[in-house]
Design a protein around this motif. Structure first.
Motif: not given
Length: 72
Positions: A11-16, A21-24, A27-32, A55-58
């Protein structure tokens, strides 16, 4: 109850590689979800060894995760 978020390396490799704007947004959805995991959907038809996968779709991304309850 808020759950601790633990990233896997894949996840970390893909996320970077995503734009900021998509990272934010992710991140906000995962924290939620860490605070409200009951709002995620259970993954149907998974192998019993995988267990209680959620699972959750973002956007076009799918976040898969497990909840672990640690006893004190």
């Amino acid at each position: 109850m808020t759950y601790k978020i633990v990233w896997v390396d894949s996840f970390d490799d893909s996320f970077k590689k995503l734009d900021r704007s998509l990272q934010k947004r992710i991140t906000e959805k995962i924290e939620f979800l860490a605070q409200n995991p009951n709002l995620a959907e259970r993954v149907a038809h998974v192998h019993p060894e995988i267990g209680n996968l959620l699972k959750n779709k973002i956007g076009s991304w799918r976040v898969l995760f497990w909840l672990y309850n640690q006893s004190s």
